[in-house]
Design a protein around this motif. Structure first.
Motif, PDB file in Angstrom:
ATOM      1  N   GLU A  59       0.831  -1.209   0.000  1.00 40.96           N
ATOM      2  CA  GLU A  59       0.000   0.000   0.000  1.00 40.96           C
ATOM      3  C   GLU A  59       0.865   1.259   0.000  1.00 40.96           C
ATOM      4  N   ILE A  60       1.929   1.250   0.780  1.00 45.68           N
ATOM      5  CA  ILE A  60       2.824   2.408   0.860  1.00 45.68           C
ATOM      6  C   ILE A  60       3.492   2.668  -0.483  1.00 45.68           C
ATOM      7  N   VAL A  61       3.951   1.620  -1.139  1.00 47.55           N
ATOM      8  CA  VAL A  61       4.569   1.783  -2.460  1.00 47.55           C
ATOM      9  C   VAL A  61       3.557   2.358  -3.446  1.00 47.55           C
ATOM     10  N   ASN A  62       2.319   1.899  -3.369  1.00 52.53           N
ATOM     11  CA  ASN A  62       1.285   2.413  -4.273  1.00 52.53           C
ATOM     12  C   ASN A  62       1.034   3.901  -4.052  1.00 52.53           C
ATOM     13  N   ALA A  71       0.649   9.484   5.736  1.00 60.82           N
ATOM     14  CA  ALA A  71      -0.470   8.938   6.514  1.00 60.82           C
ATOM     15  C   ALA A  71      -0.453   7.411   6.507  1.00 60.82           C
ATOM     16  N   HIS A  72       0.143   6.830   5.500  1.00 56.97           N
ATOM     17  CA  HIS A  72       0.319   5.374   5.448  1.00 56.97           C
ATOM     18  C   HIS A  72       1.646   4.954   6.093  1.00 56.97           C
ATOM     19  N   PRO A 101      -3.646   3.230   8.280  1.00 60.95           N
ATOM     20  CA  PRO A 101      -3.349   4.579   7.782  1.00 60.95           C
ATOM     21  C   PRO A 101      -4.454   5.563   8.164  1.00 60.95           C
ATOM     22  N   HIS A 102      -4.043   6.793   8.317  1.00 60.86           N
ATOM     23  CA  HIS A 102      -4.990   7.876   8.598  1.00 60.86           C
ATOM     24  C   HIS A 102      -5.506   8.444   7.285  1.00 60.86           C
ATOM     25  N   THR A 103      -6.751   8.850   7.275  1.00 62.23           N
ATOM     26  CA  THR A 103      -7.273   9.537   6.101  1.00 62.23           C
ATOM     27  C   THR A 103      -6.961  11.020   6.241  1.00 62.23           C
ATOM     28  N   HIS A 104      -7.185  11.758   5.193  1.00 59.58           N
ATOM     29  CA  HIS A 104      -6.925  13.202   5.243  1.00 59.58           C
ATOM     30  C   HIS A 104      -7.824  13.896   6.256  1.00 59.58           C
TER      31      HIS A 104
END
Length: 157
Positions: free
Chosen positions: A22-25, A51-52, A146-149
């Protein structure tokens, strides 16, 4: 990503490897944002990446890394990985400050760091750690995604 040793079947490692993907994406969006997009796009993509990244690195350091660090064979390697987490944070702060030329460096170092964990540390941990070690690592690991905005989050470790 590693798929040859089966370490991904260990729940904590599987979680971390999924988070790496997910972080790479999301970091790929940052990587592309610097190419022809304005500073607002870079800032938004950086925020989304962090956030990720930050909940993930915090979870690694408080759980798996804390347990592995007690083994003298792993201490230096864990310290190096933690230093790379700090380096990524430093690069991110410099990018946030306007030095968008560092985006490619951040992206490349992030990918290299993840490779070290997925193809080095995680398989070694699968061999080295026993049941009680895994129980402790899981208990010490924050279970925070992860946190959202829209959610407040701390961009520091």
């Amino acid at each position: 990503m590693c798929s040859y040793c089966g370490c991904r079947d260990i729940s904590l490692i599987g979680r971390f490897m999924t988070e790496h993907e997910e972080i790479v994406n999301v970091a790929g969006v940052l990587h592309r944002a610097v190419e022809g997009h304005g500073p607002d796009s870079v800032a938004e993509a950086l925020g989304h990446t962090l956030a990720h990244l930050h909940p993930h690195t915090t979870a690694e350091e408080r759980g798996l890394f804390a347990v592995l660090r007690r083994n003298p064979d792993f201490t230096e390697h864990i310290d190096g990985l933690c230093a790379e987490h700090a380096r990524l944070d430093d690069l991110a702060e410099r990018i946030r400050g306007g030095d968008t030329a560092l985006v490619n460096t951040f992206y490349d170092e992030l990918r290299d760091h993840i490779d070290k964990e997925d193809n080095g540390l995680f398989p070694a941990a699968a061999i080295e750690m026993d049941g009680p070690d895994w129980v402790e690592a899981i208990q010490l690991t924050p279970d925070e995604g992860p946190h959202t905005h829209d959610e407040p989050h701390d961009d520091t470790h």
